[in-house]
Scaffold this active site. Structure first.
Site, PDB file in Angstrom:
ATOM      1  N   ARG A  75      71.569 -31.898 112.082  1.00 53.50           N
ATOM      2  CA  ARG A  75      72.167 -33.138 111.568  1.00 53.50           C
ATOM      3  C   ARG A  75      72.768 -33.912 112.725  1.00 53.50           C
ATOM      4  O   ARG A  75      73.982 -33.909 112.916  1.00 53.50           O
ATOM      5  CB  ARG A  75      73.261 -32.779 110.586  1.00 53.50           C
ATOM      6  CG  ARG A  75      72.747 -32.541 109.211  1.00 53.50           C
ATOM      7  CD  ARG A  75      73.904 -32.166 108.344  1.00 53.50           C
ATOM      8  NE  ARG A  75      73.475 -32.037 106.982  1.00 53.50           N
ATOM      9  CZ  ARG A  75      74.267 -31.624 106.020  1.00 53.50           C
ATOM     10  NH1 ARG A  75      75.507 -31.316 106.278  1.00 53.50           N
ATOM     11  NH2 ARG A  75      73.819 -31.513 104.805  1.00 53.50           N
TER      12      ARG A  75
ATOM     13  N   GLN B  89      68.079 -38.248 112.253  1.00 53.21           N
ATOM     14  CA  GLN B  89      68.295 -38.713 110.874  1.00 53.21           C
ATOM     15  C   GLN B  89      66.997 -39.126 110.176  1.00 53.21           C
ATOM     16  O   GLN B  89      66.775 -38.799 109.019  1.00 53.21           O
ATOM     17  CB  GLN B  89      69.259 -39.894 110.866  1.00 53.21           C
ATOM     18  CG  GLN B  89      70.591 -39.504 110.294  1.00 53.21           C
ATOM     19  CD  GLN B  89      71.651 -40.558 110.486  1.00 53.21           C
ATOM     20  OE1 GLN B  89      71.467 -41.552 111.194  1.00 53.21           O
ATOM     21  NE2 GLN B  89      72.778 -40.344 109.858  1.00 53.21           N
TER      22      GLN B  89
ATOM     23  N   ASP C  16      64.808 -36.202 108.739  1.00 55.17           N
ATOM     24  CA  ASP C  16      65.507 -35.197 107.941  1.00 55.17           C
ATOM     25  C   ASP C  16      64.957 -35.125 106.513  1.00 55.17           C
ATOM     26  O   ASP C  16      65.287 -35.957 105.659  1.00 55.17           O
ATOM     27  CB  ASP C  16      66.997 -35.570 107.943  1.00 55.17           C
ATOM     28  CG  ASP C  16      67.862 -34.537 107.273  1.00 55.17           C
ATOM     29  OD1 ASP C  16      67.316 -33.653 106.583  1.00 55.17           O
ATOM     30  OD2 ASP C  16      69.078 -34.602 107.426  1.00 55.17           O
TER      31      ASP C  16
ATOM     32  N   SER D 276      67.630 -34.714 103.604  1.00 57.14           N
ATOM     33  CA  SER D 276      68.271 -35.958 103.161  1.00 57.14           C
ATOM     34  C   SER D 276      67.315 -36.797 102.330  1.00 57.14           C
ATOM     35  O   SER D 276      67.689 -37.304 101.272  1.00 57.14           O
ATOM     36  CB  SER D 276      68.733 -36.798 104.359  1.00 57.14           C
ATOM     37  OG  SER D 276      69.767 -36.160 105.019  1.00 57.14           O
TER      38      SER D 276
ATOM     39  N   TYR E 176      78.980 -30.717 106.940  1.00 56.32           N
ATOM     40  CA  TYR E 176      78.882 -29.572 106.023  1.00 56.32           C
ATOM     41  C   TYR E 176      80.253 -29.112 105.561  1.00 56.32           C
ATOM     42  O   TYR E 176      81.224 -29.164 106.310  1.00 56.32           O
ATOM     43  CB  TYR E 176      78.210 -28.387 106.734  1.00 56.32           C
ATOM     44  CG  TYR E 176      76.723 -28.518 106.867  1.00 56.32           C
ATOM     45  CD1 TYR E 176      75.906 -28.568 105.744  1.00 56.32           C
ATOM     46  CD2 TYR E 176      76.123 -28.580 108.110  1.00 56.32           C
ATOM     47  CE1 TYR E 176      74.535 -28.677 105.865  1.00 56.32           C
ATOM     48  CE2 TYR E 176      74.743 -28.683 108.251  1.00 56.32           C
ATOM     49  CZ  TYR E 176      73.966 -28.726 107.115  1.00 56.32           C
ATOM     50  OH  TYR E 176      72.607 -28.832 107.228  1.00 56.32           O
TER      51      TYR E 176
HETATM   52  P1  NAD Z   1      75.231 -30.611 101.240  1.00 53.70           P
HETATM   53  O1  NAD Z   1      73.952 -30.694 100.478  1.00 53.70           O
HETATM   54  O2  NAD Z   1      75.422 -29.535 102.234  1.00 53.70           O
HETATM   55  O3  NAD Z   1      76.448 -30.518 100.191  1.00 53.70           O
HETATM   56  C1  NAD Z   1      76.613 -31.474  99.171  1.00 53.70           C
HETATM   57  C2  NAD Z   1      78.073 -31.870  99.064  1.00 53.70           C
HETATM   58  O4  NAD Z   1      78.824 -30.851  98.410  1.00 53.70           O
HETATM   59  C3  NAD Z   1      78.791 -32.111 100.394  1.00 53.70           C
HETATM   60  O5  NAD Z   1      79.313 -33.422 100.428  1.00 53.70           O
HETATM   61  C4  NAD Z   1      79.873 -31.041 100.416  1.00 53.70           C
HETATM   62  O6  NAD Z   1      81.045 -31.466 101.106  1.00 53.70           O
HETATM   63  C5  NAD Z   1      80.130 -30.848  98.940  1.00 53.70           C
HETATM   64  N1  NAD Z   1      80.847 -29.615  98.575  1.00 53.70           N
HETATM   65  C6  NAD Z   1      80.684 -28.353  99.091  1.00 53.70           C
HETATM   66  N2  NAD Z   1      81.538 -27.495  98.498  1.00 53.70           N
HETATM   67  C7  NAD Z   1      82.235 -28.212  97.558  1.00 53.70           C
HETATM   68  C8  NAD Z   1      83.237 -27.870  96.606  1.00 53.70           C
HETATM   69  N3  NAD Z   1      83.727 -26.626  96.522  1.00 53.70           N
HETATM   70  N4  NAD Z   1      83.736 -28.862  95.811  1.00 53.70           N
HETATM   71  C9  NAD Z   1      83.259 -30.133  95.900  1.00 53.70           C
HETATM   72  N5  NAD Z   1      82.298 -30.512  96.779  1.00 53.70           N
HETATM   73  C10 NAD Z   1      81.796 -29.563  97.604  1.00 53.70           C
HETATM   74  O7  NAD Z   1      75.522 -32.011 101.949  1.00 53.70           O
HETATM   75  P2  NAD Z   1      74.497 -33.175 102.343  1.00 53.70           P
HETATM   76  O8  NAD Z   1      74.204 -33.979 101.173  1.00 53.70           O
HETATM   77  O9  NAD Z   1      73.327 -32.604 103.052  1.00 53.70           O
HETATM   78  O10 NAD Z   1      75.309 -34.069 103.391  1.00 53.70           O
HETATM   79  C11 NAD Z   1      76.661 -33.959 103.688  1.00 53.70           C
HETATM   80  C12 NAD Z   1      77.031 -34.948 104.833  1.00 53.70           C
HETATM   81  O11 NAD Z   1      76.207 -34.782 105.995  1.00 53.70           O
HETATM   82  C13 NAD Z   1      76.908 -36.392 104.434  1.00 53.70           C
HETATM   83  O12 NAD Z   1      78.071 -37.034 104.880  1.00 53.70           O
HETATM   84  C14 NAD Z   1      75.700 -36.883 105.168  1.00 53.70           C
HETATM   85  O13 NAD Z   1      75.773 -38.259 105.488  1.00 53.70           O
HETATM   86  C15 NAD Z   1      75.708 -36.032 106.416  1.00 53.70           C
HETATM   87  N6  NAD Z   1      74.315 -35.853 106.932  1.00 53.70           N
HETATM   88  C16 NAD Z   1      74.052 -36.279 108.204  1.00 53.70           C
HETATM   89  C17 NAD Z   1      72.746 -36.132 108.713  1.00 53.70           C
HETATM   90  C18 NAD Z   1      72.408 -36.597 110.124  1.00 53.70           C
HETATM   91  O14 NAD Z   1      73.274 -37.143 110.777  1.00 53.70           O
HETATM   92  N7  NAD Z   1      71.195 -36.394 110.595  1.00 53.70           N
HETATM   93  C19 NAD Z   1      71.773 -35.539 107.947  1.00 53.70           C
HETATM   94  C20 NAD Z   1      72.097 -35.079 106.646  1.00 53.70           C
HETATM   95  C21 NAD Z   1      73.391 -35.251 106.160  1.00 53.70           C
END
Ligand code: NAD
Length: 376
Positions: free
Chosen positions: A121, A126, A129, A132, A229
Protein backbone atom coordinates in the site's frame (compact mmCIF):
# COMPACT_ATOMS: atom_id res chain seq x y z
CA UNK A 1 6.69 -10.42 -25.60
CA UNK A 2 3.77 -12.80 -25.93
CA UNK A 3 0.96 -12.41 -23.44
CA UNK A 4 -1.68 -15.10 -22.85
CA UNK A 5 -4.98 -14.25 -21.14
CA UNK A 6 -6.66 -17.25 -19.51
CA UNK A 7 -10.34 -18.11 -19.40
CA UNK A 8 -11.10 -18.51 -15.69
CA UNK A 9 -12.06 -21.97 -14.48
CA UNK A 10 -12.84 -21.32 -10.78
CA UNK A 11 -16.51 -22.04 -9.98
CA UNK A 12 -18.54 -18.82 -9.94
CA UNK A 13 -15.78 -16.71 -11.46
CA UNK A 14 -17.12 -14.22 -13.99
CA UNK A 15 -14.19 -11.86 -14.44
CA UNK A 16 -11.47 -11.70 -17.04
CA UNK A 17 -7.89 -10.45 -16.57
CA UNK A 18 -7.94 -8.37 -19.75
CA UNK A 19 -10.37 -6.08 -21.57
CA UNK A 20 -10.07 -4.75 -25.13
CA UNK A 21 -8.61 -1.47 -23.78
CA UNK A 22 -5.69 -3.21 -22.04
CA UNK A 23 -5.13 -5.47 -25.07
CA UNK A 24 -4.72 -2.32 -27.19
CA UNK A 25 -2.37 -0.78 -24.67
CA UNK A 26 -0.20 -3.91 -24.46
CA UNK A 27 -0.11 -4.03 -28.26
CA UNK A 28 0.99 -0.39 -28.31
CA UNK A 29 3.93 -1.44 -26.12
CA UNK A 30 4.84 -4.01 -28.77
CA UNK A 31 3.38 -7.12 -27.11
CA UNK A 32 1.33 -9.79 -28.89
CA UNK A 33 -1.78 -10.78 -26.93
CA UNK A 34 -3.60 -14.10 -27.27
CA UNK A 35 -6.87 -14.48 -25.39
CA UNK A 36 -8.21 -17.95 -24.60
CA UNK A 37 -11.50 -18.61 -26.41
CA UNK A 38 -14.53 -17.14 -24.57
CA UNK A 39 -12.37 -15.73 -21.74
CA UNK A 40 -14.42 -12.51 -21.64
CA UNK A 41 -17.90 -13.93 -22.26
CA UNK A 42 -19.16 -13.79 -18.67
CA UNK A 43 -17.90 -10.20 -18.40
CA UNK A 44 -19.75 -9.19 -21.57
CA UNK A 45 -16.68 -9.19 -23.83
CA UNK A 46 -16.93 -11.30 -26.98
CA UNK A 47 -14.06 -12.96 -28.80
CA UNK A 48 -14.71 -10.49 -31.64
CA UNK A 49 -14.32 -7.55 -29.21
CA UNK A 50 -10.89 -8.85 -28.26
CA UNK A 51 -9.97 -9.48 -31.89
CA UNK A 52 -11.08 -5.96 -32.75
CA UNK A 53 -8.58 -4.68 -30.17
CA UNK A 54 -5.76 -6.63 -31.81
CA UNK A 55 -5.72 -9.91 -29.86
CA UNK A 56 -5.68 -13.41 -31.31
CA UNK A 57 -8.20 -15.92 -29.96
CA UNK A 58 -7.02 -19.48 -29.34
CA UNK A 59 -7.57 -22.59 -27.25
CA UNK A 60 -5.54 -22.70 -24.05
CA UNK A 61 -2.69 -24.89 -25.31
CA UNK A 62 -2.10 -22.60 -28.26
CA UNK A 63 -2.39 -19.44 -26.15
CA UNK A 64 0.16 -20.80 -23.67
CA UNK A 65 2.61 -22.01 -26.25
CA UNK A 66 5.54 -19.58 -26.29
CA UNK A 67 3.83 -17.19 -23.83
CA UNK A 68 6.18 -14.93 -21.85
CA UNK A 69 3.43 -13.74 -19.52
CA UNK A 70 0.14 -15.32 -18.47
CA UNK A 71 -2.60 -13.10 -17.06
CA UNK A 72 -5.33 -14.54 -14.87
CA UNK A 73 -7.82 -13.47 -12.21
CA UNK A 74 -7.51 -16.60 -10.00
CA UNK A 75 -4.36 -18.66 -10.03
CA UNK A 76 -4.74 -21.89 -12.02
CA UNK A 77 -3.06 -25.08 -10.80
CA UNK A 78 0.28 -25.68 -12.48
CA UNK A 79 -1.28 -28.78 -14.12
CA UNK A 80 -3.62 -26.45 -16.04
CA UNK A 81 -0.66 -24.69 -17.60
CA UNK A 82 0.87 -27.56 -19.47
CA UNK A 83 3.30 -26.58 -22.19
CA UNK A 84 4.19 -23.25 -20.61
CA UNK A 85 7.82 -22.24 -20.96
CA UNK A 86 10.15 -21.85 -18.00
CA UNK A 87 10.65 -18.24 -16.94
CA UNK A 88 7.18 -17.12 -18.03
CA UNK A 89 5.45 -14.64 -15.71
CA UNK A 90 2.16 -15.69 -14.12
CA UNK A 91 0.27 -12.60 -12.92
CA UNK A 92 -3.01 -12.62 -11.00
CA UNK A 93 -4.63 -13.09 -7.59
CA UNK A 94 -2.78 -16.30 -6.76
CA UNK A 95 -3.93 -16.57 -3.11
CA UNK A 96 -0.56 -17.96 -1.99
CA UNK A 97 -1.33 -18.61 1.67
CA UNK A 98 -4.36 -20.75 0.94
CA UNK A 99 -2.91 -22.30 -2.24
CA UNK A 100 0.57 -23.18 -1.12
CA UNK A 101 0.63 -26.40 -3.15
CA UNK A 102 -0.21 -24.50 -6.31
CA UNK A 103 2.66 -22.10 -5.62
CA UNK A 104 5.04 -25.07 -5.20
CA UNK A 105 3.74 -26.23 -8.60
CA UNK A 106 4.56 -22.85 -10.15
CA UNK A 107 8.11 -23.14 -8.81
CA UNK A 108 8.48 -26.65 -10.23
CA UNK A 109 7.22 -25.45 -13.62
CA UNK A 110 9.89 -22.70 -13.54
CA UNK A 111 7.25 -19.95 -13.61
CA UNK A 112 7.82 -16.51 -12.15
CA UNK A 113 4.60 -16.15 -10.16
CA UNK A 114 3.54 -12.63 -9.15
CA UNK A 115 0.61 -12.31 -6.76
CA UNK A 116 -1.28 -9.06 -7.08
CA UNK A 117 -3.01 -9.20 -3.66
CA UNK A 118 0.33 -8.59 -2.00
CA UNK A 119 0.84 -5.27 -3.73
CA UNK A 120 2.21 -2.91 -1.07
CA UNK A 121 0.00 0.00 0.00
CA UNK A 122 2.26 2.73 -1.29
CA UNK A 123 1.32 5.68 -3.46
CA UNK A 124 3.20 4.35 -6.50
CA UNK A 125 1.25 1.09 -6.38
CA UNK A 126 -2.23 2.55 -5.92
CA UNK A 127 -3.19 2.06 -9.57
CA UNK A 128 -2.03 -1.58 -9.40
CA UNK A 129 -4.00 -2.49 -6.28
CA UNK A 130 -6.56 -5.21 -7.04
CA UNK A 131 -7.78 -5.36 -3.44
CA UNK A 132 -8.83 -1.71 -3.60
CA UNK A 133 -10.36 -1.90 -7.05
CA UNK A 134 -12.42 -4.98 -6.22
CA UNK A 135 -13.35 -3.80 -2.67
CA UNK A 136 -14.70 -0.57 -4.06
CA UNK A 137 -17.16 -2.50 -6.23
CA UNK A 138 -17.95 -4.89 -3.37
CA UNK A 139 -18.86 -1.91 -1.14
CA UNK A 140 -21.22 -0.64 -3.81
CA UNK A 141 -22.79 -4.06 -4.45
CA UNK A 142 -23.25 -4.75 -0.72
CA UNK A 143 -25.63 -1.79 -0.51
CA UNK A 144 -27.43 -2.70 -3.72
CA UNK A 145 -27.92 -6.26 -2.43
CA UNK A 146 -29.09 -4.93 0.95
CA UNK A 147 -31.62 -2.70 -0.82
CA UNK A 148 -32.88 -5.68 -2.83
CA UNK A 149 -33.34 -7.79 0.32
CA UNK A 150 -34.97 -4.97 2.32
CA UNK A 151 -38.74 -4.95 2.27
CA UNK A 152 -38.91 -1.17 2.38
CA UNK A 153 -37.60 1.74 0.32
CA UNK A 154 -34.32 3.58 1.03
CA UNK A 155 -35.27 7.18 0.29
CA UNK A 156 -37.85 9.30 2.03
CA UNK A 157 -40.91 9.69 -0.18
CA UNK A 158 -43.72 12.15 0.42
CA UNK A 159 -46.69 10.78 -1.47
CA UNK A 160 -50.42 11.39 -1.58
CA UNK A 161 -50.81 8.08 0.25
CA UNK A 162 -48.48 9.14 3.03
CA UNK A 163 -44.80 9.40 3.81
CA UNK A 164 -42.22 6.65 3.42
CA UNK A 165 -39.47 7.13 6.01
CA UNK A 166 -35.85 6.94 4.90
CA UNK A 167 -33.86 3.81 5.73
CA UNK A 168 -31.17 4.14 8.39
CA UNK A 169 -27.90 2.55 7.27
CA UNK A 170 -24.82 1.97 9.43
CA UNK A 171 -21.43 1.14 7.90
CA UNK A 172 -18.85 -0.51 10.17
CA UNK A 173 -15.29 -0.34 8.85
CA UNK A 174 -14.55 2.63 6.62
CA UNK A 175 -11.79 1.45 4.30
CA UNK A 176 -12.19 1.30 0.54
CA UNK A 177 -15.36 -0.87 0.62
CA UNK A 178 -16.88 1.04 3.53
CA UNK A 179 -16.41 4.44 1.89
CA UNK A 180 -18.11 3.23 -1.28
CA UNK A 181 -20.90 1.66 0.81
CA UNK A 182 -21.50 5.02 2.52
CA UNK A 183 -21.53 6.85 -0.81
CA UNK A 184 -23.93 4.32 -2.38
CA UNK A 185 -26.32 4.30 0.58
CA UNK A 186 -26.36 8.12 0.53
CA UNK A 187 -27.12 8.14 -3.20
CA UNK A 188 -30.05 5.79 -2.59
CA UNK A 189 -31.39 8.22 -0.03
CA UNK A 190 -30.63 6.46 3.26
CA UNK A 191 -29.65 8.27 6.47
CA UNK A 192 -26.11 6.98 6.90
CA UNK A 193 -23.81 6.66 9.91
CA UNK A 194 -20.45 4.92 10.06
CA UNK A 195 -17.68 3.86 12.41
CA UNK A 196 -14.05 2.74 12.32
CA UNK A 197 -11.16 2.30 14.74
CA UNK A 198 -8.88 4.64 12.74
CA UNK A 199 -9.47 8.29 13.64
CA UNK A 200 -8.57 9.50 10.12
CA UNK A 201 -11.83 8.06 8.84
CA UNK A 202 -13.95 10.49 10.88
CA UNK A 203 -13.37 13.29 8.39
CA UNK A 204 -13.86 10.95 5.42
CA UNK A 205 -17.25 9.90 6.82
CA UNK A 206 -18.27 13.52 7.29
CA UNK A 207 -17.10 14.51 3.83
CA UNK A 208 -19.53 11.96 2.38
CA UNK A 209 -22.37 13.53 4.36
CA UNK A 210 -22.67 10.66 6.85
CA UNK A 211 -22.59 10.77 10.65
CA UNK A 212 -19.47 9.43 12.43
CA UNK A 213 -20.19 7.16 15.41
CA UNK A 214 -16.96 6.75 17.37
CA UNK A 215 -15.85 5.33 20.69
CA UNK A 216 -14.98 8.49 22.63
CA UNK A 217 -13.72 7.35 26.04
CA UNK A 218 -11.01 4.89 24.89
CA UNK A 219 -8.36 5.80 22.30
CA UNK A 220 -8.63 4.09 18.92
CA UNK A 221 -5.94 4.04 16.25
CA UNK A 222 -4.44 7.45 15.52
CA UNK A 223 -4.68 8.83 12.04
CA UNK A 224 -4.52 6.32 9.20
CA UNK A 225 -2.92 3.54 11.28
CA UNK A 226 0.11 1.76 9.89
CA UNK A 227 -0.23 1.76 6.08
CA UNK A 228 -3.98 2.26 6.44
CA UNK A 229 -4.35 -1.06 8.28
CA UNK A 230 -6.04 -1.62 11.60
CA UNK A 231 -4.71 -3.86 14.36
CA UNK A 232 -6.52 -5.88 16.96
CA UNK A 233 -7.96 -3.62 19.67
CA UNK A 234 -7.61 -3.88 23.46
CA UNK A 235 -10.35 -5.51 25.54
CA UNK A 236 -11.15 -2.09 26.95
CA UNK A 237 -11.71 -0.67 23.45
CA UNK A 238 -13.72 -3.70 22.37
CA UNK A 239 -16.04 -3.38 25.37
CA UNK A 240 -16.55 0.33 24.75
CA UNK A 241 -17.23 -0.38 21.06
CA UNK A 242 -19.74 -3.13 21.91
CA UNK A 243 -21.61 -0.72 24.19
CA UNK A 244 -21.69 1.96 21.50
CA UNK A 245 -22.88 -0.50 18.85
CA UNK A 246 -25.59 -1.87 21.16
CA UNK A 247 -27.11 1.55 21.65
CA UNK A 248 -26.91 2.44 17.94
CA UNK A 249 -27.74 -0.76 16.12
CA UNK A 250 -31.30 -1.22 17.42
CA UNK A 251 -32.29 1.90 15.49
CA UNK A 252 -30.72 0.76 12.19
CA UNK A 253 -32.47 -0.87 9.23
CA UNK A 254 -29.37 -1.71 7.21
CA UNK A 255 -25.89 -2.57 8.51
CA UNK A 256 -22.88 -3.14 6.25
CA UNK A 257 -19.79 -4.52 7.98
CA UNK A 258 -16.39 -4.45 6.26
CA UNK A 259 -13.85 -4.60 9.11
CA UNK A 260 -10.67 -6.54 8.43
CA UNK A 261 -7.34 -6.92 10.19
CA UNK A 262 -4.50 -8.18 7.98
CA UNK A 263 -3.34 -11.70 8.85
CA UNK A 264 -6.03 -12.13 11.53
CA UNK A 265 -9.61 -13.34 11.63
CA UNK A 266 -12.07 -10.50 11.10
CA UNK A 267 -13.01 -8.75 14.37
CA UNK A 268 -16.43 -9.67 15.79
CA UNK A 269 -18.48 -6.47 15.77
CA UNK A 270 -22.08 -7.66 16.10
CA UNK A 271 -23.24 -10.35 18.49
CA UNK A 272 -26.36 -12.45 18.17
CA UNK A 273 -27.86 -10.57 21.12
CA UNK A 274 -27.30 -7.28 19.28
CA UNK A 275 -28.95 -8.70 16.14
CA UNK A 276 -31.96 -9.55 18.27
CA UNK A 277 -32.44 -5.85 19.10
CA UNK A 278 -32.88 -4.92 15.41
CA UNK A 279 -36.30 -4.51 13.85
CA UNK A 280 -37.51 -7.62 11.94
CA UNK A 281 -37.00 -7.05 8.22
CA UNK A 282 -33.63 -5.32 8.77
CA UNK A 283 -30.72 -6.43 6.62
CA UNK A 284 -27.07 -6.96 7.58
CA UNK A 285 -24.44 -7.54 4.91
CA UNK A 286 -21.14 -8.92 6.21
CA UNK A 287 -18.36 -8.22 3.71
CA UNK A 288 -15.84 -9.86 6.05
CA UNK A 289 -17.73 -13.18 5.89
CA UNK A 290 -14.88 -15.03 4.19
CA UNK A 291 -12.39 -13.83 6.81
CA UNK A 292 -14.51 -15.29 9.62
CA UNK A 293 -17.20 -12.62 9.67
CA UNK A 294 -17.89 -9.45 11.67
CA UNK A 295 -21.36 -10.76 12.55
CA UNK A 296 -21.94 -13.72 14.83
CA UNK A 297 -23.48 -16.68 12.99
CA UNK A 298 -22.92 -15.29 9.50
CA UNK A 299 -22.10 -17.87 6.81
CA UNK A 300 -19.99 -16.90 3.77
CA UNK A 301 -21.96 -17.22 0.54
CA UNK A 302 -25.30 -17.64 2.32
CA UNK A 303 -28.16 -15.53 3.63
CA UNK A 304 -29.47 -16.60 7.01
CA UNK A 305 -32.38 -15.33 9.07
CA UNK A 306 -31.72 -14.44 12.72
CA UNK A 307 -34.45 -12.89 14.85
CA UNK A 308 -36.21 -11.77 11.66
CA UNK A 309 -33.04 -10.06 10.37
CA UNK A 310 -31.49 -11.18 7.05
CA UNK A 311 -27.75 -11.68 7.50
CA UNK A 312 -26.04 -11.84 4.13
CA UNK A 313 -22.59 -13.47 4.23
CA UNK A 314 -21.16 -11.68 1.22
CA UNK A 315 -18.65 -13.61 -0.78
CA UNK A 316 -16.67 -12.22 -3.68
CA UNK A 317 -19.20 -9.52 -4.52
CA UNK A 318 -16.98 -8.06 -7.25
CA UNK A 319 -17.88 -11.14 -9.30
CA UNK A 320 -21.46 -9.92 -9.47
CA UNK A 321 -20.33 -6.77 -11.30
CA UNK A 322 -18.13 -8.64 -13.81
CA UNK A 323 -17.78 -6.02 -16.53
CA UNK A 324 -16.55 -3.26 -14.24
CA UNK A 325 -14.63 -5.65 -11.99
CA UNK A 326 -12.79 -7.02 -15.04
CA UNK A 327 -12.07 -3.54 -16.37
CA UNK A 328 -10.54 -2.37 -13.09
CA UNK A 329 -8.66 -5.64 -12.50
CA UNK A 330 -7.31 -5.66 -16.06
CA UNK A 331 -6.12 -2.05 -15.69
CA UNK A 332 -4.42 -2.94 -12.40
CA UNK A 333 -2.45 -5.65 -14.24
CA UNK A 334 -1.63 -3.33 -17.13
CA UNK A 335 -0.56 -0.52 -14.78
CA UNK A 336 1.78 -2.93 -13.00
CA UNK A 337 3.39 -4.48 -16.08
CA UNK A 338 3.65 -1.23 -18.02
CA UNK A 339 5.28 0.56 -15.04
CA UNK A 340 8.20 -1.88 -15.34
CA UNK A 341 8.24 -1.99 -19.15
CA UNK A 342 11.68 -1.75 -20.68
CA UNK A 343 11.38 -0.37 -24.20
CA UNK A 344 14.59 -1.96 -25.44
CA UNK A 345 13.81 -5.38 -24.02
CA UNK A 346 10.19 -5.05 -25.22
CA UNK A 347 9.14 -6.64 -21.95
CA UNK A 348 8.81 -5.80 -18.26
CA UNK A 349 12.03 -5.91 -16.29
CA UNK A 350 11.46 -6.56 -12.59
CA UNK A 351 14.38 -5.46 -10.41
CA UNK A 352 15.24 -7.70 -7.48
CA UNK A 353 15.38 -4.85 -4.96
CA UNK A 354 12.20 -3.04 -5.97
CA UNK A 355 9.66 -2.75 -3.12
CA UNK A 356 6.76 -3.84 -5.33
CA UNK A 357 8.64 -6.76 -6.91
CA UNK A 358 9.87 -7.99 -3.52
CA UNK A 359 6.35 -7.91 -2.13
CA UNK A 360 4.56 -9.77 -4.91
CA UNK A 361 7.12 -12.13 -6.46
CA UNK A 362 6.51 -15.67 -5.18
CA UNK A 363 8.66 -17.94 -7.32
CA UNK A 364 11.63 -17.62 -9.62
CA UNK A 365 14.11 -20.03 -11.23
CA UNK A 366 12.40 -23.05 -9.72
CA UNK A 367 12.39 -21.70 -6.16
CA UNK A 368 10.02 -20.01 -3.73
CA UNK A 369 11.54 -16.56 -3.20
CA UNK A 370 8.97 -14.61 -1.18
CA UNK A 371 9.83 -14.03 2.48
CA UNK A 372 6.21 -14.44 3.55
CA UNK A 373 6.34 -17.99 2.21
CA UNK A 374 9.91 -18.97 3.03
CA UNK A 375 9.50 -17.79 6.64
CA UNK A 376 6.49 -20.10 7.21
P1 NAD B 1 -9.20 -3.21 5.25
O1 NAD B 1 -9.94 -3.97 4.20
O2 NAD B 1 -7.94 -3.76 5.79
O3 NAD B 1 -10.19 -2.95 6.49
C1 NAD B 1 -11.44 -2.33 6.32
C2 NAD B 1 -11.67 -1.31 7.41
O4 NAD B 1 -12.01 -1.96 8.64
C3 NAD B 1 -10.47 -0.42 7.75
O5 NAD B 1 -10.82 0.94 7.57
C4 NAD B 1 -10.15 -0.77 9.19
O6 NAD B 1 -9.62 0.34 9.92
C5 NAD B 1 -11.51 -1.18 9.71
N1 NAD B 1 -11.51 -1.94 10.96
C6 NAD B 1 -10.66 -2.94 11.35
N2 NAD B 1 -10.99 -3.39 12.58
C7 NAD B 1 -12.10 -2.68 12.97
C8 NAD B 1 -12.92 -2.71 14.13
N3 NAD B 1 -12.65 -3.53 15.16
N4 NAD B 1 -13.97 -1.84 14.20
C9 NAD B 1 -14.25 -1.00 13.17
N5 NAD B 1 -13.51 -0.94 12.04
C10 NAD B 1 -12.44 -1.76 11.94
O7 NAD B 1 -8.92 -1.72 4.74
P2 NAD B 1 -8.87 -1.16 3.24
O8 NAD B 1 -10.22 -0.93 2.76
O9 NAD B 1 -8.01 -2.03 2.40
O10 NAD B 1 -8.13 0.25 3.39
C11 NAD B 1 -7.82 0.90 4.57
C12 NAD B 1 -7.01 2.20 4.27
O11 NAD B 1 -5.85 1.95 3.48
C13 NAD B 1 -7.81 3.24 3.53
O12 NAD B 1 -7.58 4.46 4.18
C14 NAD B 1 -7.24 3.24 2.15
O13 NAD B 1 -7.33 4.50 1.52
C15 NAD B 1 -5.80 2.85 2.40
N6 NAD B 1 -5.24 2.14 1.20
C16 NAD B 1 -4.14 2.69 0.60
C17 NAD B 1 -3.60 2.05 -0.54
C18 NAD B 1 -2.38 2.63 -1.24
O14 NAD B 1 -1.92 3.68 -0.83
N7 NAD B 1 -1.86 1.98 -2.26
C19 NAD B 1 -4.15 0.88 -1.00
C20 NAD B 1 -5.27 0.33 -0.32
C21 NAD B 1 -5.80 0.99 0.79
Amino acid sequence: MKIAVLKETAPGETRCAAIPETVKKFSALGAEVTVETDAGMSAGISNADFEGAGASIAARAEALSGADAILCVNGPDAGELEGVKAGALLVGALDPLRRREAVDGYARAGLEALTMEWMPRITRAQSMDILSSQSNLAGYKAVVDAAAAYGRAFPMMMTAAGTVSPAKAFVMGVGVAGLQAIATAKRLGAQVSATDVRSATREQIQSLGAKPIFVENVAGIEGEGSGGYATEMSDEYRNAQAELVSSHIAKQDIVITTALIPGRPAPRLISDAQLATMRPGSVVVDLAAEAGGNVEGCVAGETIQRHGVSVIGASNLARSVPADASALFARNLYNFLSAFWDKEAGAPVLPEDDEIVKAIRLTRDGKIVNERLTAS
